[in-house]
Design an enzyme around this catalytic site. Sequence first.
Site, PDB file in Angstrom:
ATOM      1  N   SER A 162       9.179 -21.613 -60.897  1.00 21.46           N
ATOM      2  CA  SER A 162      10.575 -21.745 -60.466  1.00 21.46           C
ATOM      3  C   SER A 162      10.802 -23.113 -59.844  1.00 21.46           C
ATOM      4  CB  SER A 162      10.920 -20.659 -59.440  1.00 21.46           C
ATOM      5  OG  SER A 162      10.634 -19.381 -59.959  1.00 21.46           O
ATOM      6  N   ARG A 163       9.750 -23.680 -59.266  1.00 24.18           N
ATOM      7  CA  ARG A 163       9.906 -24.977 -58.585  1.00 24.18           C
ATOM      8  C   ARG A 163       9.929 -26.154 -59.561  1.00 24.18           C
ATOM      9  NH1 ARG A 163       6.573 -22.358 -54.262  1.00 24.18           N
ATOM     10  NH2 ARG A 163       7.885 -22.308 -52.398  1.00 24.18           N
ATOM     11  N   LEU A 215      13.933 -16.289 -62.508  1.00 22.09           N
ATOM     12  CA  LEU A 215      12.911 -15.867 -63.470  1.00 22.09           C
ATOM     13  C   LEU A 215      12.737 -16.870 -64.612  1.00 22.09           C
ATOM     14  CD1 LEU A 215      13.670 -12.036 -63.775  1.00 22.09           C
ATOM     15  CD2 LEU A 215      12.253 -13.232 -62.087  1.00 22.09           C
ATOM     16  N   HIS A 223       7.351 -14.983 -65.394  1.00 18.57           N
ATOM     17  CA  HIS A 223       7.778 -13.680 -64.870  1.00 18.57           C
ATOM     18  C   HIS A 223       8.056 -12.695 -66.021  1.00 18.57           C
ATOM     19  CE1 HIS A 223       9.528 -16.509 -61.690  1.00 18.57           C
ATOM     20  NE2 HIS A 223       8.706 -15.752 -60.977  1.00 18.57           N
TER      21      HIS A 223
HETATM   22  P1  AMP Z   1       7.042 -16.037 -57.767  1.00 12.86           P
HETATM   23  O1  AMP Z   1       8.425 -15.624 -58.135  1.00 12.86           O
HETATM   24  O2  AMP Z   1       6.791 -17.507 -57.935  1.00 12.86           O
HETATM   25  O3  AMP Z   1       6.602 -15.499 -56.431  1.00 12.86           O
HETATM   26  O4  AMP Z   1       6.080 -15.359 -58.832  1.00 12.86           O
HETATM   27  C1  AMP Z   1       6.104 -13.973 -59.048  1.00 12.86           C
HETATM   28  C2  AMP Z   1       4.928 -13.580 -59.891  1.00 12.86           C
HETATM   29  O5  AMP Z   1       4.983 -14.268 -61.128  1.00 12.86           O
HETATM   30  C3  AMP Z   1       3.588 -13.953 -59.236  1.00 12.86           C
HETATM   31  O6  AMP Z   1       2.652 -12.905 -59.481  1.00 12.86           O
HETATM   32  C4  AMP Z   1       3.224 -15.212 -59.966  1.00 12.86           C
HETATM   33  O7  AMP Z   1       1.839 -15.458 -60.007  1.00 12.86           O
HETATM   34  C5  AMP Z   1       3.756 -14.915 -61.351  1.00 12.86           C
HETATM   35  N1  AMP Z   1       3.944 -16.168 -62.093  1.00 12.86           N
HETATM   36  C6  AMP Z   1       4.640 -17.254 -61.678  1.00 12.86           C
HETATM   37  N2  AMP Z   1       4.555 -18.242 -62.604  1.00 12.86           N
HETATM   38  C7  AMP Z   1       3.782 -17.755 -63.605  1.00 12.86           C
HETATM   39  C8  AMP Z   1       3.315 -18.293 -64.843  1.00 12.86           C
HETATM   40  N3  AMP Z   1       3.611 -19.526 -65.238  1.00 12.86           N
HETATM   41  N4  AMP Z   1       2.537 -17.511 -65.626  1.00 12.86           N
HETATM   42  C9  AMP Z   1       2.200 -16.246 -65.235  1.00 12.86           C
HETATM   43  N5  AMP Z   1       2.617 -15.691 -64.087  1.00 12.86           N
HETATM   44  C10 AMP Z   1       3.401 -16.429 -63.273  1.00 12.86           C
END
Ligand code: AMP
Length: 290
Positions: free
Chosen positions: A195-196, A41, A45
């Site tokens: 996360s990347r 996170l 997130h």
């Molecule tokens: P992930 O863990 O990358 O699958 O992301 C989980 C959720 O967090 C998804 O709905 C993403 O679009 C959201 N998310 C990831 N990075 C961001 C960010 N920088 N700003 C807002 N939401 C994000």
Amino acid sequence: MLILLRGFENILTFVKIVRDPAEIPLDGPRPRALVPTMGFLHEGHIELIRRAVAGSAETVVSIFVNPLQFGAGEDYDTYPRDLERDAALAEEAGADWIFHPDPERMYPPGYATSVRVAGPLTERWEGERRPGHFDGVATVVTKLFGLVRPDRAYFGEKDYQQLQVVRRFTEDLNLGVEIVPVPTIREPDGLARSSRNVYLTPELRPRANVLYRALRAVREAAAGGASPEQARVMGEKVLAEVPEFEPEYLAVVHPETLEPLQEWVPGARGIVAGRFPAVRLIDNMEVWIP
Ligand code: AMP
């Protein structure tokens, strides 16, 4: 069920972690919000979780690195994972409990079903470059909705095409979950949190905001009277300033269908993707505000 106990920034945190789908409590307070994540996170997130907490009686964060949405040669095995840290951060942001299933519980032997969104929404951009990715997303999100039974679910605009795909199948399949979009959270230099981003080397990190700068250039050109294509070309010039970045696409698209635009429409979106060595990044921005 596992209770995780640890000190985090001098605050002792307890958070309930449900691993077994059969143990998901369905009788909690309503409305119930779900924040689906793959963990590790960050502030993006956390913003989703905070908004969910502010608008709901109960907030569930799912942490699941979903094998179905990774293609061959992608980073499923090496995707960063840190459940303890995630649990502390989710708890601090106000989450009530975490759903963290094992892949074998989500996809047991005999599992045979997939959810697929067809048409232009998934044929272009990420869908074209990551075959099967959106099927994997649609399938896992549908399963999470079925398991957690949220009233609403929070998704980041960071993954803009994913957000539109989720909206589409949620409506098409009458899943009865309100989809709440959350604006992208960025680093101070504009790089979208991801996360990347941990894959970025210290030398590349200062150049990684080139996606953001290109989108800003598109938006500024639009505000100055450029057509969508002229604005797109201005963005491409910015991308070309960073030789380590290999662009995959930079487009100006309709905010719902994601089809390329010849004329401006309200909410027109710039979308961009490409690779630095060792990390693929995507970003997007509203580029035409009438
Ligand atoms: P992930 O863990 O990358 O699958 O992301 C989980 C959720 O967090 C998804 O709905 C993403 O679009 C959201 N998310 C990831 N990075 C961001 C960010 N920088 N700003 C807002 N939401 C994000």
